[in-house]
Write an enzyme that holds these catalytic residues in place. Structure first.
Site, short mmCIF file in Angstrom:
data_model
loop_
_atom_site.label_atom_id
_atom_site.label_comp_id
_atom_site.label_asym_id
_atom_site.label_seq_id
_atom_site.Cartn_x
_atom_site.Cartn_y
_atom_site.Cartn_z
N HIS A 1 -2.32 10.66 0.58
CA HIS A 1 -2.60 9.33 0.06
C HIS A 1 -2.54 9.31 -1.47
O HIS A 1 -1.90 8.48 -2.08
CB HIS A 1 -4.02 8.96 0.51
N GLU B 1 0.84 -1.21 0.00
CA GLU B 1 0.00 0.00 0.00
C GLU B 1 0.87 1.25 0.00
O GLU B 1 1.64 1.49 0.94
CB GLU B 1 -0.92 0.01 1.24
N ASP C 1 4.53 -14.46 11.39
CA ASP C 1 3.19 -14.85 10.95
C ASP C 1 2.21 -13.70 11.19
O ASP C 1 1.73 -13.50 12.31
CB ASP C 1 2.80 -16.11 11.75
N LYS D 1 -6.92 -0.82 11.72
CA LYS D 1 -6.35 -1.23 10.43
C LYS D 1 -5.11 -0.39 10.14
O LYS D 1 -4.09 -0.88 9.65
CB LYS D 1 -7.40 -1.09 9.33
C1 MEV Z 1 -5.43 3.39 5.41
O1 MEV Z 1 -4.72 2.25 4.99
C2 MEV Z 1 -5.40 3.51 6.91
C3 MEV Z 1 -6.24 4.65 7.48
O2 MEV Z 1 -7.59 4.55 7.04
C4 MEV Z 1 -6.18 4.53 8.99
C5 MEV Z 1 -7.13 5.45 9.75
O3 MEV Z 1 -8.15 5.86 9.21
O4 MEV Z 1 -6.79 5.72 10.93
C6 MEV Z 1 -5.73 5.99 7.04
#
Ligand code: MEV
Length: 448
Positions: A399, A89, A302, A286
């Site tokens: 991003h 990513e 792992d 995430k």
């Molecule tokens: C993107 O891979 C991760 C985010 O969505 C985490 C978040 O929103 O805190 C930017």
């Protein structure tokens, strides 16, 4: 072609080229020669190296490259690290690096392993008097431990072994179901094989000892072992990681439009939201896992085990919550996380995979505790970077800038077009349509 013609026996026995040809013929690829060529392009030049990679899995056809990058400037417990990260990513490594640099001049990250205790379970069915079973278990506990000496001798030599065990009654949830829960110390190894071997032996011993005992009636004796397996939920394999500084030292944000105090409060609120709302918590966590998984993968550990454990831990009080916490108090900004993580620096792929081995060397050949600390700090850094963007300029600006290269690649931009596009989008919003428009214009007027 009929669906049953796509069935195959003995696939695993076929050679690699044969497997690819079969796949090409049966799964509708228009050009089998092309697919064979493409798969072969990703084979390692060195036959021995390829054999090693093939051996990590089964029915291997080729390799699937994923970027291996470095996030420099991580100061953890006073020591500098350039952290290897394997992730596809865009923006994850850049975000971790930015965060590391931000905290470098503010004291860096502090981390501490709270415990490294791992867990395994023997699930079994016993149809008899519970009290007898519990009393009997307490008398044979030590014998069970000594019964696995042949398996634990090496581990004990390294300072690990079986730490403790207990018997748990689950009959209120499932008829006749009991569990022998054992706790292990596996030092620098992940210890999965060690734990599972001990558990299977515990199962055998438990059955034998009950059979031999006069305590139980003939009907009570035949216990049924359902399964013996480690648990990937290791809440006691815990690391505390944190960053902190006086609020005023946070600096300003949004080109000076947001003060340190405003940022600190907004950031604290963002973390609180992720503590109360599972929808936000999932995305928040995430973001943490973006950093955690990338280092776990780079070091040959792992990541599925780490993921599984993290999310169970996040919901340990019955609601899925943010793994990190933040407090702004008495002029101090504090951001921290207690994160359970069972990983190793010896055994498994850690020394077999040539790049995992390199990753560990790059990190100064850490022991398991040090690697646990490094990984959790990267997760915290990643979370800080995401929340900093979200609560200031928004996530998309950064991003999409990082994603620009991918968009250009998907539109087959050449080197010159890539350079021009990067320049063009320095101050502009990146979107797929904006990039398409830009490329179309550039291709019509190459002079621009
Ligand atoms: C993107 O891979 C991760 C985010 O969505 C985490 C978040 O929103 O805190 C930017």
């Amino acid at each position: 072609m009929a669906e049953d013609e796509k069935e195959i026996a003995g696939f695993s026995k076929m050679g690699k080229r044969e497997k690819i040809a079969w796949l090409a013929k049966n799964f509708l690829y228009a050009n089998p020669v092309e697919i064979v060529k493409e798969f072969a392009e990703y084979w390692h030049d060195n036959i021995e190296a390829q054999k090693l990679l093939d051996g990590f899995s089964e029915n291997t056809l080729t390799n699937f490259p994923v970027p291996f990058g470095i996030a420099p400037n991580f100061k953890i417990n006073g020591r500098m690290y350039a952290v290897p990260m394997v992730i596809e990513e865009s923006s994850v490594v850049a975000a971790a690096s930015n965060s590391a640099k931000f905290w470098l001049s503010r004291g860096g990250f502090k981390a501490e392993v709270i415990s490294t205790r791992k867990v395994g379970q023997v699930h079994f069915v016993y149809r008899g008097d519970k009290n007898k079973l519990f009393t009997f278990f307490s008398t044979i506990k030590e014998e069970l431990k000594t019964g696995v000496k042949s398996i634990t001798a090496n581990m004990e030599g390294r300072g690990g072994g079986v730490v403790d065990m207990e018997l748990i009654d689950f009959t209120h949830l499932e008829p006749d179901y009991f569990q022998l829960r054992a706790y292990f110390e596996t030092v620098d190894s992940m210890g999965a094989n060690f734990i599972n071997s001990c558990l299977e032996e515990f199962g055998i011993l438990l059955r034998e000892k009950i059979q031999e005992s006069n305590t139980f009636s003939g009907e009570e004796k035949p216990i049924e072992i359902i399964m013996c397996i480690l648990s990937n939920y290791t809440p006691d394999c815990l690391v505390h990681a944190e960053v902190s500084c006086p609020v005023k030292d946070l600096g300003t944000f949004d080109n000076g439009q947001m003060t340190a105090e405003e940022f600190a409060k907004k950031f604290e609120r963002a973390v609180k939201i992720a503590r109360i709302d599972p929808y936000r918590a999932t995305t928040h966590n995430k973001g943490i896992m973006n950093g955690i998984d990338a280092v776990v993968l780079a070091t040959g550990n792992d990541f599925r085990a780490v993921e599984g454990c993290a999310h169970t831990y996040a919901s340990r009080d019955g609601v899925y919550r943010s793994l990190s916490e933040c407090e702004v108090k008495d002029g101090i900004f504090r951001f921290w996380m207690n994160f359970p993580i069972a990983i190793g620096t010896v055994g498994g792929l850690t020394s077999l995979h040539p790049l995992a081995k390199r990753s560990l060397e790059l990190l100064g050949s850490p022991n398991a505790k040090q690697l646990m600390e490094i990984i959790v700090c990267v997760g915290l850094a990643q979370n800080f970077a995401a929340l900093r963007s979200l609560t200031t300029i928004g996530i998309q600006a950064g991003h999409m800038k990082m994603h620009l290269t991918n968009i250009l690649a998907s539109m087959q931009a050449n080197d010159e077009e890539v350079t021009k596009a990067k320049l063009h989008f320095e101050e502009k919003t990146v979107s797929v349509s904006a990039v398409r428009d830009f490329l179309e214009a550039a291709r019509k007027n190459p002079g621009i």
